[in-house]
Structures are given as structure tokens and as C-alpha cells.
Design a protein around this motif. Structure first.
Motif, PDB file in Angstrom:
ATOM      1  N   GLU A  43      68.001 -71.775  -7.709  1.00 28.32           N
ATOM      2  CA  GLU A  43      67.142 -71.184  -6.682  1.00 28.32           C
ATOM      3  C   GLU A  43      65.723 -71.728  -6.794  1.00 28.32           C
ATOM      4  O   GLU A  43      65.162 -71.789  -7.884  1.00 28.32           O
ATOM      5  CB  GLU A  43      67.083 -69.657  -6.816  1.00 28.32           C
ATOM      6  CG  GLU A  43      68.437 -68.976  -6.709  1.00 28.32           C
ATOM      7  CD  GLU A  43      69.109 -68.824  -8.047  1.00 28.32           C
ATOM      8  OE1 GLU A  43      70.181 -68.215  -8.096  1.00 28.32           O
ATOM      9  OE2 GLU A  43      68.566 -69.333  -9.052  1.00 28.32           O
ATOM     10  N   ARG A  52      69.169 -62.626  -8.207  1.00 28.46           N
ATOM     11  CA  ARG A  52      70.349 -63.056  -8.960  1.00 28.46           C
ATOM     12  C   ARG A  52      70.407 -62.387 -10.325  1.00 28.46           C
ATOM     13  O   ARG A  52      71.484 -62.004 -10.796  1.00 28.46           O
ATOM     14  CB  ARG A  52      70.339 -64.583  -9.126  1.00 28.46           C
ATOM     15  CG  ARG A  52      71.430 -65.109 -10.059  1.00 28.46           C
ATOM     16  CD  ARG A  52      71.397 -66.616 -10.144  1.00 28.46           C
ATOM     17  NE  ARG A  52      70.129 -67.141 -10.611  1.00 28.46           N
ATOM     18  CZ  ARG A  52      69.786 -67.246 -11.904  1.00 28.46           C
ATOM     19  NH1 ARG A  52      70.620 -66.824 -12.844  1.00 28.46           N
ATOM     20  NH2 ARG A  52      68.617 -67.761 -12.247  1.00 28.46           N
ATOM     21  N   LEU A  56      72.539 -59.648  -7.473  1.00 28.60           N
ATOM     22  CA  LEU A  56      72.591 -59.735  -6.012  1.00 28.60           C
ATOM     23  C   LEU A  56      72.622 -61.201  -5.608  1.00 28.60           C
ATOM     24  O   LEU A  56      71.678 -61.955  -5.882  1.00 28.60           O
ATOM     25  CB  LEU A  56      71.389 -59.037  -5.385  1.00 28.60           C
ATOM     26  CG  LEU A  56      71.240 -57.550  -5.716  1.00 28.60           C
ATOM     27  CD1 LEU A  56      69.993 -56.980  -5.048  1.00 28.60           C
ATOM     28  CD2 LEU A  56      72.473 -56.762  -5.290  1.00 28.60           C
ATOM     29  N   HIS A  57      73.696 -61.616  -4.979  1.00 30.74           N
ATOM     30  CA  HIS A  57      73.875 -63.009  -4.587  1.00 30.74           C
ATOM     31  C   HIS A  57      74.159 -63.070  -3.097  1.00 30.74           C
ATOM     32  O   HIS A  57      75.180 -62.576  -2.632  1.00 30.74           O
ATOM     33  CB  HIS A  57      75.045 -63.643  -5.349  1.00 30.74           C
ATOM     34  CG  HIS A  57      74.908 -63.563  -6.833  1.00 30.74           C
ATOM     35  ND1 HIS A  57      74.310 -64.548  -7.587  1.00 30.74           N
ATOM     36  CD2 HIS A  57      75.292 -62.607  -7.720  1.00 30.74           C
ATOM     37  CE1 HIS A  57      74.338 -64.210  -8.862  1.00 30.74           C
ATOM     38  NE2 HIS A  57      74.922 -63.034  -8.965  1.00 30.74           N
ATOM     39  N   SER A  58      73.256 -63.652  -2.343  1.00 27.11           N
ATOM     40  CA  SER A  58      73.468 -63.778  -0.908  1.00 27.11           C
ATOM     41  C   SER A  58      72.413 -64.718  -0.355  1.00 27.11           C
ATOM     42  O   SER A  58      71.323 -64.868  -0.922  1.00 27.11           O
ATOM     43  CB  SER A  58      73.369 -62.419  -0.207  1.00 27.11           C
ATOM     44  OG  SER A  58      73.392 -62.570   1.189  1.00 27.11           O
ATOM     45  N   ASP A  59      72.738 -65.362   0.762  1.00 28.03           N
ATOM     46  CA  ASP A  59      71.756 -66.202   1.428  1.00 28.03           C
ATOM     47  C   ASP A  59      70.805 -65.379   2.297  1.00 28.03           C
ATOM     48  O   ASP A  59      69.820 -65.898   2.792  1.00 28.03           O
ATOM     49  CB  ASP A  59      72.464 -67.245   2.299  1.00 28.03           C
ATOM     50  CG  ASP A  59      73.231 -68.265   1.474  1.00 28.03           C
ATOM     51  OD1 ASP A  59      72.828 -68.496   0.316  1.00 28.03           O
ATOM     52  OD2 ASP A  59      74.227 -68.810   1.978  1.00 28.03           O
ATOM     53  N   ALA A  60      71.117 -64.118   2.504  1.00 33.07           N
ATOM     54  CA  ALA A  60      70.302 -63.271   3.391  1.00 33.07           C
ATOM     55  C   ALA A  60      70.124 -61.899   2.760  1.00 33.07           C
ATOM     56  O   ALA A  60      70.597 -60.893   3.272  1.00 33.07           O
ATOM     57  CB  ALA A  60      70.950 -63.161   4.761  1.00 33.07           C
ATOM     58  N   LEU A  61      69.437 -61.860   1.636  1.00 36.79           N
ATOM     59  CA  LEU A  61      69.213 -60.594   0.943  1.00 36.79           C
ATOM     60  C   LEU A  61      68.147 -59.764   1.665  1.00 36.79           C
ATOM     61  O   LEU A  61      67.214 -60.323   2.259  1.00 36.79           O
ATOM     62  CB  LEU A  61      68.785 -60.847  -0.498  1.00 36.79           C
ATOM     63  CG  LEU A  61      69.890 -61.360  -1.428  1.00 36.79           C
ATOM     64  CD1 LEU A  61      69.308 -61.841  -2.737  1.00 36.79           C
ATOM     65  CD2 LEU A  61      70.921 -60.270  -1.672  1.00 36.79           C
ATOM     66  N   PRO A 214      71.022 -52.520  -0.611  1.00 37.28           N
ATOM     67  CA  PRO A 214      72.387 -52.488  -1.135  1.00 37.28           C
ATOM     68  C   PRO A 214      72.631 -51.161  -1.853  1.00 37.28           C
ATOM     69  O   PRO A 214      71.694 -50.414  -2.159  1.00 37.28           O
ATOM     70  CB  PRO A 214      72.410 -53.666  -2.126  1.00 37.28           C
ATOM     71  CG  PRO A 214      71.190 -54.468  -1.840  1.00 37.28           C
ATOM     72  CD  PRO A 214      70.190 -53.540  -1.251  1.00 37.28           C
TER      73      PRO A 214
END
Length: 358
Positions: A43, A52, A56-61, A214
Motif C-alpha cells: 500500500e 490492513r 480491513l482489506h478493500s479497495d473502497a474502505l 464495518p
């Protein structure tokens, strides 16, 4: 004991500075850099690197919801809503580019923020409600979730905004909203008065980080020391009560420490302030950690996200016996890991146009 330092801004963002740390004495940091095993960081965003670490893993957090939770008045009542960061900024022309710059703490106070927010809430009640728990950190509680792809503010500071306009399904809505917000702000008496006094106007907002909280996060350590609201929000979501970074607390047990003193000077290319903050980190953190006996500090990790490159350093107790490993200067490391620019120098104030976005 294991300690994990997250240090956004440690990597000076422009490769044109041949020796950003200059003549600073950094024996603690240099010893740690020489002892540790270094790997590239996937990143480049400090926000994504932090997320991370909390699982939390996402392209759109949903960075807005996470950061909102980390404000001083952050509470569970902010869950269940979709949020946007709506941070106040100043737009200015430099040659043919419209560039975005942040406002300093001294340029805006809570009274100014509240006055401008009242006008925005009168004009945009249909899209949500604006809030400002801090003068430079504004939020929009959305009436309806958005599917727009919006770029983080840290990606855009000092760069032409044309490269970072909203994308995705709701792109036109947010481009239109940005333009309408600029009109409201431009016409506000407070901004007119600021310009009359020779101050920079607060003439736009930058929307980013959409989504809602989340359900949970997982803390990487039982203790988190952090002051920035995103880190605080992540820790709270993981069920922890974070405390501000203090060396004594950081050396008391397994701890994640977020040290963000370098980030803002790096974004603003304020080299003097960056060096001053780096000297403080050497005094308060690097030197004490380098002096700890291996029997007490079993593992030290340093995560250093950067715009053009990032690294993670892993120093284990056994490596302290490797006397043949020489200290490594920070400037020498930066020359190794920061790639050269791919095209000619950008206009003044737009030094980061080689960011990689079209």
C-alpha cells in the motif's frame, strides 16, 4: 515485547531532494535500518496500510465513517449511517492547472467552520447534513449512499484536481455538487472578509472516503497509541481505547504506535518542519528503541507508507548480534527505494503530477 511503529511521511515524497534529512544526527534510526530486514510495502496510502493492520482489506474502505468514529465526540451513534469526508480546501490556479492545497490550523477556527457549515446545510439539505467536529475535518452524513469513486485528500494535495475528479456511477452528481458548493462558499460573507484581509479563502470541499462502519475490526496489538482520528476510529472499532503516543507507554508491552508528525510536513513539502519532526522521533522513539536490549524487545516492526514507495522493516532480537551489519542512513535508503520521476518536473505547486493517474 513487540512494538510496531507506523510512520506515514517518513519517506520524503520528492526524489529531487538529494538529502532530505540533511545533517540530522539519527543514530537510532540508522542502527535500526541497518539491522532490520526490509520488504516493499504493497500500500502506498497510509490509510490503507493502517486499515490492513486492523484486518480491513478493500479497495473502497469507508474512511469517512472510520475517521468520524475517531473524533473526540465519536460514539456508536455514528454507526448505521453512510458518511463522506468533506474537508475544507483552497483551490488556486498555477499556470494552466487548478491546484488543491490544505488550510493550516491557524487559517480556520471552529467559529468560521460553523458559520460556513450553516450555509451549506441550508443549501444542501437534500443530500445530507454537514458536521465539523474539528475546524479542518468536516463530514457529510449522507441521506442516500453513494456509489461514486472518490480519491483521498492526501492523493490530491498539491496536484491538479482534474486528475482526481469523481468517477463511477454517481460521478456527475458529485462533480455538480462540488461546483455548487464552491459557489456557496465563494459568495459567503466570511470568505469575502477573509480575502479582504489577505487570507486564503476556504473556497471548496474535497469529498472522499464514502461508506458506513464495518461491523468490526481486529487490533494487531492489545495496546494502540495514536492521536489521529482514523487510527483512533480503527482502534475503537476493534474494541480498544487508544491513548496518545508516549514513549513510556509504548515500551511497556505489545503495542501499535502511529506516529503521524511527519505526514503533514511531507504532504506540504515543508522540509524544515519535516526535519524538526524527524529529530523529535529520533529522540523519543528511535534512540530508545535502538538502545533496548534484545531480551526485552523481541521484535520491532516499522511500517512506512509513501506516495511513490513504501517499506516495512522487521528487526528481531537475534539480529542485534549481527555486529557486521552497518547502520544505514535514511537518505541512502530513500535513494534506493524512491523511483526517479518518469517525466519532466511539474509546474511549481504541482510537483506530484507523476502520481500515476491519467
Amino acid at each position: 515485547m513487540q512494538i510496531h511503529l507506523v510512520i506515514p511521511g517518513l519517506i520524503w515524497p520528492t526524489p529531487h531532494a538529494t538529502a532530505p534529512s540533511g545533517s540530522l544526527a539519527l543514530p537510532g534510526l540508522e542502527r535500526l535500518l541497518g539491522l532490520g530486514e526490509r520488504t516493499a510495502l504493497a500500500e502506498r496510502s497510509s490509510d490503507a496500510a493502517l486499515a490492513r493492520l486492523f484486518g480491513l482489506h478493500s479497495d473502497a474502505l469507508p474512511y469517512a465513517a472510520l475517521r468520524r468514529l475517531g473524533e473526540q465526540d465519536g460514539a456508536e451513534q455514528h454507526a448505521g449511517h453512510d458518511w463522506l469526508c468533506a474537508d475544507p480546501v483552497h483551490l488556486q490556479f498555477a499556470r494552466e492547472h487548478l491546484l488543491l492545497t490544505e488550510l493550516d490550523d491557524s487559517e480556520i477556527d471552529q467559529q468560521d467552520a460553523d458559520a460556513l457549515l450553516a450555509a451549506l446545510n441550508d443549501s444542501f439539505a437534500d443530500i445530507g447534513r454537514f458536521e465539523a467536529p474539528a475546524p479542518r475535518r468536516w463530514y457529510l452524513k449522507l441521506a442516500t449512499p453513494t456509489e461514486a469513486a472518490l480519491f483521498p485528500l492526501t492523493d490530491v494535495v498539491g496536484r491538479p484536481i482534474a486528475h482526481f475528479l469523481p468517477e463511477g456511477r454517481d460521478a456527475r452528481l458529485w462533480q455538480r455538487t462540488m461546483n455548487e458548493v464552491q459557489i456557496v462558499l465563494h459568495n459567503h460573507a466570511l470568505n469575502q472578509a477573509r480575502e479582504d484581509r489577505g487570507l486564503r479563502s476556504l473556497n471548496s470541499l474535497w469529498f472522499w472516503g464514502p461508506g458506513r462502519l464495518p461491523e468490526r475490526a481486529t487490533a494487531p496489538c492489545p495496546t494502540v497509541l495514536a492521536a489521529d482520528p482514523l487510527s483512533v476510529g480503527l482502534a475503537r472499532l476493534a474494541g480498544l481505547t487508544p491513548q496518545p503516543p508516549r514513549t513510556a507507554a509504548g515500551l511497556a508491552g505489545d503495542t501499535l504506535v502511529v506516529l503521524d508528525a511527519l505526514q503533514r510536513p511531507a504532504l506540504q513539502l515543508d522540509l524544515d518542519s519535516w526535519r524538526e519532526a524527524l529529530a523529535g522521533l529520533e529522540r523519543d522513539w528511535f534512540a530508545p528503541l535502538a538502545a533496548l536490549p534484545g531480551g526485552k524487545l523481541h521484535r520491532l516492526r516499522i511500517t512506512a507508507p509513501g506516495d511513490r514507495a513504501g517499506f516495512e522493516l522487521d528487526v528481531r532480537a537475534g539480529q542485534r548480534w549481527k555486529f557486521w551489519r552497518k547502520p544505514q542512513a535514511l537518505d541512502a535508503l530513500l535513494k534506493q527505494i524512491v523511483p526517479p520521476p518518469q517525466r519532466p518536473e511539474a509546474p511549481p505547486g504541482a510537483m506530484h503530477t507523476e502520481h500515476g493517474h491519467p
